[in-house]
Write a protein that holds these residues in place. Structure first.
Motif, PDB file in Angstrom:
ATOM      1  N   GLU A   1      35.128 -34.709  58.288  1.00  0.00           N
ATOM      2  CA  GLU A   1      35.451 -34.973  56.327  1.00  0.00           C
ATOM      3  C   GLU A   1      34.813 -33.266  55.936  1.00  0.00           C
ATOM      4  N   TRP A   2      34.528 -32.593  56.454  1.00  0.00           N
ATOM      5  CA  TRP A   2      34.224 -30.983  55.898  1.00  0.00           C
ATOM      6  C   TRP A   2      35.387 -29.383  56.812  1.00  0.00           C
ATOM      7  N   ASN A   3      35.435 -30.561  57.523  1.00  0.00           N
ATOM      8  CA  ASN A   3      36.616 -30.211  58.777  1.00  0.00           C
ATOM      9  C   ASN A   3      37.842 -29.847  57.746  1.00  0.00           C
ATOM     10  N   ILE A   4      38.060 -31.301  57.767  1.00  0.00           N
ATOM     11  CA  ILE A   4      39.585 -30.856  56.903  1.00  0.00           C
ATOM     12  C   ILE A   4      39.492 -30.458  55.651  1.00  0.00           C
ATOM     13  N   LEU A   5      38.642 -30.599  54.378  1.00  0.00           N
ATOM     14  CA  LEU A   5      38.902 -30.529  53.497  1.00  0.00           C
ATOM     15  C   LEU A   5      38.267 -28.624  53.516  1.00  0.00           C
ATOM     16  N   ARG A   6      37.724 -27.660  54.565  1.00  0.00           N
ATOM     17  CA  ARG A   6      37.954 -26.609  54.988  1.00  0.00           C
ATOM     18  C   ARG A   6      39.355 -26.186  55.493  1.00  0.00           C
ATOM     19  N   LEU A   7      39.904 -26.708  55.833  1.00  0.00           N
ATOM     20  CA  LEU A   7      41.362 -26.011  56.680  1.00  0.00           C
ATOM     21  C   LEU A   7      42.251 -26.225  54.943  1.00  0.00           C
ATOM     22  N   HIS A   8      41.518 -27.740  54.257  1.00  0.00           N
ATOM     23  CA  HIS A   8      43.116 -27.962  52.954  1.00  0.00           C
ATOM     24  C   HIS A   8      42.977 -26.286  52.227  1.00  0.00           C
ATOM     25  N   ARG A   9      41.651 -25.897  51.647  1.00  0.00           N
ATOM     26  CA  ARG A   9      41.740 -25.321  51.724  1.00  0.00           C
ATOM     27  C   ARG A   9      41.622 -24.319  51.764  1.00  0.00           C
ATOM     28  N   GLN A  10      41.693 -23.744  53.070  1.00  0.00           N
ATOM     29  CA  GLN A  10      42.428 -22.687  54.076  1.00  0.00           C
ATOM     30  C   GLN A  10      43.961 -22.602  54.360  1.00  0.00           C
ATOM     31  N   HIS A  11      44.715 -23.349  54.642  1.00  0.00           N
ATOM     32  CA  HIS A  11      45.934 -23.188  54.832  1.00  0.00           C
ATOM     33  C   HIS A  11      46.905 -24.172  54.010  1.00  0.00           C
ATOM     34  N   GLY A  12      46.489 -25.242  52.921  1.00  0.00           N
ATOM     35  CA  GLY A  12      47.364 -25.432  51.564  1.00  0.00           C
ATOM     36  C   GLY A  12      47.291 -27.464  52.055  1.00  0.00           C
ATOM     37  N   ASP A  13      48.380 -27.520  51.352  1.00  0.00           N
ATOM     38  CA  ASP A  13      48.438 -28.510  50.515  1.00  0.00           C
ATOM     39  C   ASP A  13      48.911 -29.929  52.061  1.00  0.00           C
ATOM     40  N   VAL A  14      49.375 -29.205  53.173  1.00  0.00           N
ATOM     41  CA  VAL A  14      49.426 -29.585  54.039  1.00  0.00           C
ATOM     42  C   VAL A  14      49.179 -29.292  55.120  1.00  0.00           C
ATOM     43  N   VAL A  15      48.428 -29.766  56.295  1.00  0.00           N
ATOM     44  CA  VAL A  15      47.763 -29.263  57.460  1.00  0.00           C
ATOM     45  C   VAL A  15      48.075 -30.341  58.027  1.00  0.00           C
ATOM     46  N   ARG A  16      48.196 -29.750  59.883  1.00  0.00           N
ATOM     47  CA  ARG A  16      48.685 -30.457  61.336  1.00  0.00           C
ATOM     48  C   ARG A  16      47.685 -30.227  61.473  1.00  0.00           C
TER      49      ARG A  16
END
Length: 526
Positions: free
Chosen positions: A62-77
């Motif tokens: 849950e923390w990793n995906i939140l960090r990825l979205h904050r880093q990369h934007g609305d769509v994350v692979r």
């Protein structure tokens, strides 16, 4: 034949090169498959699903995906064929009615098994037609109007829970593993709601039949394995293993299934009557009508679909889903209150004022009814804010894009792609909840304008969304809104180590550990 004779020696001689080339080709195919390489994410995610398997296995997804979205934007692979959407506007597109989206193979990993056959539940089935038929049969059992039937059952368990808390902890000053104690409560409520019988978790202060330990282990398995469902066919749902069970060579039964079977068998005669004649309409039941009776009524009303296996599956689902998520939500509410003394004090003032002005009846055991709890705006704000900051589900709720592909917020997503949203990401969107999204502040639910409040509620994703919204949502809310104020009126709570943070374990549901408390009987305010 001559060509084969030439190729085989070459393959034998250069097999390391051939193997390496095939592996590189496979990885590159994954990376550039369907053009999904344009979406950012962890650099390994585009090449293999093993990345998301290990990420979920790490229990902090849950923390990793939140960090990825904050880093990369609305769509994350998240994988070669998996995209996570962080924009709340994606909820209606992905989970809306008649969008052609279906659940992925992540969900059948969570099927219980009985006699070598999977029990397809409302939650785990990927068949939308089957889900629609099933839901029609049991919908009325979970409607908001049915809460009046269930409140006496929940009240009964709340009363016992408060008395046991007094006896075991408040009177003795002993330390309480509060998240586990709340899970015992949630399990006994499910027992009362489903079979009109508490299962002994509270009275005996123990994990009856090791069922919680099994559930924890099972969900810890289902979370990571669900990222690569093929692994489940090699492990738990191995076809040879299931076949051995079907022909009697192996008697392995899921403990949860056995648990549900045993409880239901104790009422076999009465349930057979309901299946044959239906529930008697002229008999009032002061303890309320339980879910087993409602499922039996569904068999009476829909004999062509609702058979004994589906009654068992429905009861098993209650144990699976009904206890874990509610216990997590209850732990969150109490934990955030204890970590924010200002909020705790403000809520107690609201409760005391409500008793003083007659909004809450001054019962001897200090319990609060469902209708009374709905008149307490700050209590509602506290609970909503806890749902926001710690939603139970910690992974994306996966769906498969229909074959023709579809537009999701200006992105054309090819058919067959797995897409989804994660509650931990949605619930921390600054444009919806304000710039202080990482702060626990219940006041945001009271200060919001009518439009803001509408947007906030539309973004809340702790029960999912659309046709596959958690069917037990109303039951869970009934438990939370009754227990929280009742417990707070009866006891003063303090953290054993106020400076320490709890630990979380994302096993698909994000459960909490190291949440230890002490209780004191609360004096009645003058």
């Amino acid at each position: 034949m001559g060509l084969l004779n030439e190729v085989v020696p070459l393959l034998a001689q250069y097999w390391p090169v051939v193997l390496t080339s095939v592996a590189i080709g496979w990885l590159l195919n994954n990376k550039f498959w369907k053009g999904l390489n344009k979406y950012p994410g962890h650099w390994l995610a585009g090449y293999t699903n093993w990345w998301r398997f290990w990420d979920v296995w790490g229990r902090k997804h849950e923390w990793n995906i939140l960090r990825l979205h904050r880093q990369h934007g609305d769509v994350v692979r998240l994988g070669p064929n998996v995209l996570s959407f962080g924009d709340p506007k994606a909820i209606k597109v992905i989970y809306g009615l008649n969008k052609g989206m279906v659940k992925t193979e992540f969900y059948p990993v969570q099927n219980a098994v009985s006699k070598g056959r999977r029990l397809q539940s409302l939650f785990s089935t990927t068949d939308e037609e089957y889900h629609a038929k099933y839901r029609r049969c049991v919908n009325s059992a979970f409607a908001m109007s049915s809460l009046v039937n269930y409140e006496p059952l929940v009240s009964s368990t709340v009363g016992v829970f408060l008395d046991k808390t007094q006896e075991l902890y408040a009177k003795t000053g002993a330390s309480c593993n509060f998240s586990q104690w709340l899970q015992f409560f949630a399990f006994d409520v499910i027992g009362d709601l489903t079979w009109s019988k508490r299962l002994g978790f509270i009275e005996e202060n123990r994990d009856v039949d090791g069922i919680i330990a099994f559930l924890n282990k099972f969900l810890s398995y289902a979370g990571p394995i669900g990222q690569m469902p093929m692994l489940d066919l090699l492990l738990e749902k191995n076809p040879l293993r299931l076949f051995a069970q079907r022909i009697g060579l192996s008697n392995t039964v899921f403990p949860v299934t056995l648990f549900a079977q045993t409880r239901s068998n104790e009422r076999a005669g009465e349930i057979q009557k309901i299946k044959t004649y239906g529930l008697p309409e002229d008999q009032s039941n002061p303890r309320g009508v339980d879910l087993l009776s409602k499922f039996a009524q569904a068999t009476h009303d829909h004999p062509e679909f609702m058979d004994d296996t589906r009654i068992l599956t429905s009861c098993t689902s209650m144990v699976f889903a009904g206890s874990e998520t509610t216990a997590i939500s209850l732990s969150s509410v109490f934990y955030f209150l204890l970590k924010h003394p200002r909020v705790y004090a403000k809520l107690m003032t609201e409760l005391d004022d409500a008793v003083a002005n007659g909004t809450i009846e001054a019962r001897a055991n200090r319990t609060v009814s469902w209708s009374e709890s709905q008149k307490l705006p700050y209590l509602d704000a506290v609970i909503q804010e806890s749902f926001r900051l710690h939603p139970a589900a910690g992974l994306i709720l996966e769906r498969v894009v229909p074959p023709q592909g579809m537009d999701i917020l200006g992105n054309f997503i090819p058919g067959g792609t797995i897409v989804g949203c994660n509650a931990w990401v949605l619930h921390r969107r600054p444009e919806v909840f304000g710039t202080d999204v990482d702060i626990y502040r219940p006041e945001r639910w009271i200060e919001a304008s009518a439009q803001q409040l509408k947007d906030m509620k539309a973004t809340m994703f702790q029960f999912g969304a659309g046709a596959r919204t958690c069917i037990g949502k109303n039951v869970s809310l009934l438990e939370v809104y009754k227990l929280v104020p009742s417990f707070l009126r009866r006891f003063e709570i303090e953290l054993e180590r106020p400076e320490a943070e709890w630990k979380t374990h994302n096993a698909w549901f994000v459960r909490q550990t190291d949440f230890n408390t002490r209780f004191r009987p609360r004096e009645t305010p003058a």
